[in-house]
Design a protein around this motif. Structure first.
Motif, PDB file in Angstrom:
ATOM      1  N   LEU A  68       0.820  -1.216   0.000  1.00 18.76           N
ATOM      2  CA  LEU A  68       0.000   0.000   0.000  1.00 18.76           C
ATOM      3  C   LEU A  68       0.853   1.264   0.000  1.00 18.76           C
ATOM      4  N   ASN A  69       1.924   1.251   0.790  1.00 23.70           N
ATOM      5  CA  ASN A  69       2.754   2.448   0.887  1.00 23.70           C
ATOM      6  C   ASN A  69       3.623   2.675  -0.345  1.00 23.70           C
ATOM      7  N   ASN A  70       3.836   1.660  -1.149  1.00 28.65           N
ATOM      8  CA  ASN A  70       4.658   1.809  -2.347  1.00 28.65           C
ATOM      9  C   ASN A  70       3.839   2.039  -3.618  1.00 28.65           C
ATOM     10  N   LEU A  71       2.528   2.066  -3.477  1.00 20.93           N
ATOM     11  CA  LEU A  71       1.677   2.388  -4.622  1.00 20.93           C
ATOM     12  C   LEU A  71       1.814   3.868  -4.961  1.00 20.93           C
ATOM     13  N   SER A  72       1.694   4.173  -6.244  1.00 17.80           N
ATOM     14  CA  SER A  72       1.700   5.585  -6.632  1.00 17.80           C
ATOM     15  C   SER A  72       0.292   6.190  -6.521  1.00 17.80           C
ATOM     16  N   ASP A  73      -0.708   5.336  -6.374  1.00 17.19           N
ATOM     17  CA  ASP A  73      -2.091   5.796  -6.206  1.00 17.19           C
ATOM     18  C   ASP A  73      -2.314   6.272  -4.770  1.00 17.19           C
ATOM     19  N   PHE A  78     -11.166   5.379   5.910  1.00 14.13           N
ATOM     20  CA  PHE A  78     -11.796   6.239   6.901  1.00 14.13           C
ATOM     21  C   PHE A  78     -12.967   5.509   7.533  1.00 14.13           C
ATOM     22  N   SER A  79     -13.310   5.942   8.734  1.00 17.97           N
ATOM     23  CA  SER A  79     -14.405   5.321   9.484  1.00 17.97           C
ATOM     24  C   SER A  79     -15.750   5.783   8.926  1.00 17.97           C
ATOM     25  N   ALA A  80     -16.801   5.223   9.435  1.00 16.01           N
ATOM     26  CA  ALA A  80     -18.156   5.549   8.969  1.00 16.01           C
ATOM     27  C   ALA A  80     -18.479   7.031   9.138  1.00 16.01           C
ATOM     28  N   ASP A  81     -17.852   7.638  10.145  1.00 17.51           N
ATOM     29  CA  ASP A  81     -18.127   9.067  10.349  1.00 17.51           C
ATOM     30  C   ASP A  81     -17.125   9.978   9.637  1.00 17.51           C
ATOM     31  N   GLY A  82     -16.319   9.405   8.728  1.00 12.01           N
ATOM     32  CA  GLY A  82     -15.443  10.197   7.884  1.00 12.01           C
ATOM     33  C   GLY A  82     -14.080  10.534   8.450  1.00 12.01           C
ATOM     34  N   ILE A  83     -13.682   9.874   9.523  1.00  9.79           N
ATOM     35  CA  ILE A  83     -12.377  10.133  10.133  1.00  9.79           C
ATOM     36  C   ILE A  83     -11.330   9.241   9.466  1.00  9.79           C
ATOM     37  N   LEU A  84     -10.220   9.847   9.019  1.00 12.00           N
ATOM     38  CA  LEU A  84      -9.145   9.083   8.368  1.00 12.00           C
ATOM     39  C   LEU A  84      -8.499   8.115   9.360  1.00 12.00           C
ATOM     40  N   THR A  85      -8.402   6.854   8.947  1.00 13.50           N
ATOM     41  CA  THR A  85      -7.776   5.827   9.790  1.00 13.50           C
ATOM     42  C   THR A  85      -6.501   5.278   9.159  1.00 13.50           C
ATOM     43  N   PHE A  86      -6.322   5.512   7.853  1.00 13.97           N
ATOM     44  CA  PHE A  86      -5.105   5.071   7.163  1.00 13.97           C
ATOM     45  C   PHE A  86      -4.881   5.964   5.948  1.00 13.97           C
ATOM     46  N   VAL A  87      -3.623   6.322   5.729  1.00 14.36           N
ATOM     47  CA  VAL A  87      -3.223   7.045   4.513  1.00 14.36           C
ATOM     48  C   VAL A  87      -1.892   6.462   4.056  1.00 14.36           C
ATOM     49  N   ASN A  88      -1.737   6.256   2.752  1.00 12.49           N
ATOM     50  CA  ASN A  88      -0.464   5.739   2.266  1.00 12.49           C
ATOM     51  C   ASN A  88       0.490   6.901   1.951  1.00 12.49           C
ATOM     52  N   ARG A  89       1.698   6.540   1.592  1.00 11.06           N
ATOM     53  CA  ARG A  89       2.750   7.529   1.347  1.00 11.06           C
ATOM     54  C   ARG A  89       2.352   8.503   0.228  1.00 11.06           C
ATOM     55  N   ALA A  90       1.782   7.992  -0.861  1.00 12.11           N
ATOM     56  CA  ALA A  90       1.383   8.849  -1.985  1.00 12.11           C
ATOM     57  C   ALA A  90       0.327   9.869  -1.538  1.00 12.11           C
ATOM     58  N   TYR A  91      -0.578   9.445  -0.696  1.00 11.55           N
ATOM     59  CA  TYR A  91      -1.611  10.350  -0.175  1.00 11.55           C
ATOM     60  C   TYR A  91      -0.954  11.476   0.620  1.00 11.55           C
TER      61      TYR A  91
END
Length: 107
Positions: A68-73, A78-91
């Motif tokens: 996931l972290n090496n993807l260029s995408d 995020f949780s049901a209420d819209g809170i970010l729970t994971f972001v990869n390096r590209a993000y």
């Protein structure tokens, strides 16, 4: 007269019966000790199995996060209420922020 082998307050019995009950008690204690040893072995085997499963799960999770972290995408979760729970390096790179600055924020 009090027998030296009999606790005080125990009813008197003939010595043949007393020996049989002591022998039966010894056998029962040995049987229970064997059962406990078997249970201990079973628990140890189960604990080893869980440890192997835990290591395998950790390895799969590490591999998954690496992909996931090496993807260029841009990838985020995020949780049901819209809170970010994971972001990869590209993000993170796209928004110019570190994961700590994004995680826990509203999407």
């Amino acid at each position: 007269m009090i027998s030296p082998n009999r606790p005080i307050g125990c009813p008197a019995s003939d010595s043949a019966n007393e020996i049989d009950s002591v022998e039966e008690l010894k056998q029962r204690v040995q049987q229970l000790a064997q059962e406990l040893e078997c249970a201990k072995d079973t628990l140890n085997q189960q604990a080893q199995k869980w440890q192997r499963s835990e290591r395998a799960l950790y390895q799969r999770e590490t591999r998954y996060l690496s992909i996931l972290n090496n993807l260029s995408d841009l990838v985020c979760c995020f949780s049901a209420d819209g809170i970010l729970t994971f972001v990869n390096r590209a993000y993170c790179d796209y928004f110019g922020k570190r994961p700590e600055e994004l995680l826990g924020q509203n999407f």
